[in-house]
Write an enzyme that holds these catalytic residues in place. Structure first.
Site, PDB file in Angstrom:
ATOM      1  N   ASP A  95       0.823  -1.222   0.000  1.00 31.97           N
ATOM      2  CA  ASP A  95       0.000   0.000   0.000  1.00 31.97           C
ATOM      3  C   ASP A  95       0.849   1.261   0.000  1.00 31.97           C
ATOM      4  O   ASP A  95       0.444   2.281  -0.563  1.00 31.97           O
ATOM      5  CB  ASP A  95      -0.964  -0.020   1.185  1.00 31.97           C
ATOM      6  CG  ASP A  95      -2.007  -1.103   0.970  1.00 31.97           C
ATOM      7  OD1 ASP A  95      -1.731  -2.256   1.333  1.00 31.97           O
ATOM      8  OD2 ASP A  95      -3.054  -0.805   0.372  1.00 31.97           O
ATOM      9  N   LYS A 114      -1.655  -4.783   4.182  1.00 29.92           N
ATOM     10  CA  LYS A 114      -2.780  -5.275   5.003  1.00 29.92           C
ATOM     11  C   LYS A 114      -2.335  -5.844   6.345  1.00 29.92           C
ATOM     12  O   LYS A 114      -1.361  -6.587   6.421  1.00 29.92           O
ATOM     13  CB  LYS A 114      -3.534  -6.337   4.196  1.00 29.92           C
ATOM     14  CG  LYS A 114      -4.718  -6.974   4.878  1.00 29.92           C
ATOM     15  CD  LYS A 114      -5.714  -5.981   5.439  1.00 29.92           C
ATOM     16  CE  LYS A 114      -6.234  -4.990   4.424  1.00 29.92           C
ATOM     17  NZ  LYS A 114      -6.949  -3.850   5.082  1.00 29.92           N
TER      18      LYS A 114
HETATM   19  O1  MRU Z   1      -7.983  -2.548   2.884  1.00 30.18           O
HETATM   20  P1  MRU Z   1      -7.648  -2.968   1.483  1.00 30.18           P
HETATM   21  O2  MRU Z   1      -8.389  -4.166   1.020  1.00 30.18           O
HETATM   22  O3  MRU Z   1      -7.724  -1.814   0.521  1.00 30.18           O
HETATM   23  O4  MRU Z   1      -6.108  -3.377   1.567  1.00 30.18           O
HETATM   24  C1  MRU Z   1      -5.498  -3.726   0.374  1.00 30.18           C
HETATM   25  C2  MRU Z   1      -4.238  -4.438   0.502  1.00 30.18           C
HETATM   26  O5  MRU Z   1      -3.647  -4.575   1.548  1.00 30.18           O
HETATM   27  C3  MRU Z   1      -3.695  -4.889  -0.805  1.00 30.18           C
HETATM   28  O6  MRU Z   1      -3.245  -6.146  -0.771  1.00 30.18           O
HETATM   29  C4  MRU Z   1      -2.685  -3.881  -1.297  1.00 30.18           C
HETATM   30  O7  MRU Z   1      -3.360  -2.678  -1.516  1.00 30.18           O
HETATM   31  C5  MRU Z   1      -2.005  -4.282  -2.538  1.00 30.18           C
HETATM   32  S1  MRU Z   1      -3.093  -4.256  -3.871  1.00 30.18           S
HETATM   33  C6  MRU Z   1      -2.335  -4.629  -5.310  1.00 30.18           C
END
Ligand code: MRU
Length: 346
Positions: A236, A247
């Site tokens: 992220d 995550k």
């Molecule tokens: O809370 P989320 O579902 O938006 O979190 C997303 C993640 O942690 C993804 O795995 C991350 O953004 C990588 S996406 C290619």
């Protein structure tokens, strides 16, 4: 492959990721505020996907600004951009995409409001198309790290649903499969939103890639049993030193992988790397509603009145990361100088 988000007839259409895999339903956003609600409410999620949504959202907002005055347009547009950036704080891609849209607006406005509006729509669609190509490139580089027969563990969903399409971590898996390798995936279910159990499993199954869903707390067991050969996750926000926000639970997986001498790979576009921050300590971690933890599908699972903590992300220190795969290639530790170089070489 599934279309996560599309621009159609001056509306933004996204698959509703709260409902998958039980229902394949689409949410149609007609104004920028409904895009913000969709991002906050996880109708659309995943760093690159929310970047695309934010770009389309501000384009939608621009279309609705009723003025021909350049200054008035810019003031309104900047206000929309500020609201959009505040939708979710951790993923770098969201503010990156909005910043790119602001630059387009700044340039295009010289030729008038009408021109600026059409350029903004064009740019948002371009961000979507580019994201898919970038993921395919990440996949082509990353698949070299996987041998035939590799059993991959992944956390959350870094697939087509988390991006414009194809995926980052799952893009690497897809590219390996396309190269003729047999790859199996263990998908951590990823409490509390179940991105792994619901979304990763759904899209891998649809692509015919073998997937086994495991509870988050079973990851160590499968590693200890020598059933996992590599971990691949998305990201992220990646700091200038290679620390990775991702995550919640990813840090735990990285530590386990190190203990079991299993490589831990991170696949992400350059737009996820934030060179303005030195380390992961500076990353703002989104804290979500306690109810996501105390309730399951609207029903309480924890005692009434009990407190719950719900950080949505954690930071994996760079020392646990075996490689970072971007559209520019594969970086191995030490990351700091390599990240700097990849940014300065353009
Ligand atoms: O809370 P989320 O579902 O938006 O979190 C997303 C993640 O942690 C993804 O795995 C991350 O953004 C990588 S996406 C290619």
């Amino acid at each position: 492959m599934v279309k996560t988000i599309v621009w159609k007839d001056n509306q933004v259409v996204m698959i509703d990721q709260r409902k998958l895999p039980m229902r394949e339903r689409y949410v149609v956003c007609k104004d920028y505020r409904s895009v913000i609600r969709a991002i906050k409410g996880l109708v659309i999620r995943g760093a690159p996907a929310i970047g695309v949504a934010a770009a389309m959202g501000v384009a939608l907002g621009a279309l609705k600004i009723r003025t021909t005055g350049m200054d008035h347009f810019k003031t309104r547009f900047d206000a929309i951009c500020r609201e959009m950036v505040a939708a979710r704080p951790t993923a770098a891609n969201l503010s990156w995409a909005v910043e790119r849209m602001k630059q387009v607006a700044d340039e295009a406005i010289q030729r008038g409001v009408k021109w600026a509006k059409s350029r903004l729509v064009e740019e948002a669609r371009k961000i979507l198309e580019e994201d898919i190509t970038i993921n395919q490139t990440i996949g082509r580089y990353g698949q070299r790290l996987l041998k035939d027969g590799t059993r991959v563990l992944t956390h959350c969903n870094a697939g087509a649903l988390a991006t414009g399409g194809y995926g980052t971590a799952l893009g690497v898996v897809r590219a390996a499969v396309e190269a003729g390798k047999r790859i199996e995936v263990f998908a951590d279910e990823t409490r509390p939103f179940l991105q792994g159990a619901r979304l990763t499993a759904w899209e891998l199954k649809a692509s015919g890639i073998p997937v086994t869903v495991i509870t988050d707390n079973a990851a160590g067991y499968f590693m200890q049993q020598r059933k996992v050969d590599a971990v691949i996750v998305g990201a992220d926000r990646i700091a200038a030193n290679g620390d990775v926000a991702k995550k919640i639970g990813t840090y735990m997986v990285a530590v386990l992988a190190r203990t079991h001498k299993i490589p831990f790979y991170v696949a992400a576009p350059m737009s996820t790397i934030d060179v303005s921050i030195k380390s992961g300590k500076e990353i703002l971690i989104e804290q979500r509603d306690e109810k996501e933890v105390t309730h399951f599908q609207g029903r309480r699972t924890a005692p009434n009145g009990v407190a719950a903590g719900n950080p949505s992300f954690d930071v994996t220190p760079h020392r646990y990361v075996s490689a970072i795969i971007t559209e520019k290639g594969i970086m191995i530790p030490p990351f700091k100088a390599k990240i700097r170089k990849v940014f300065t070489s353009g």
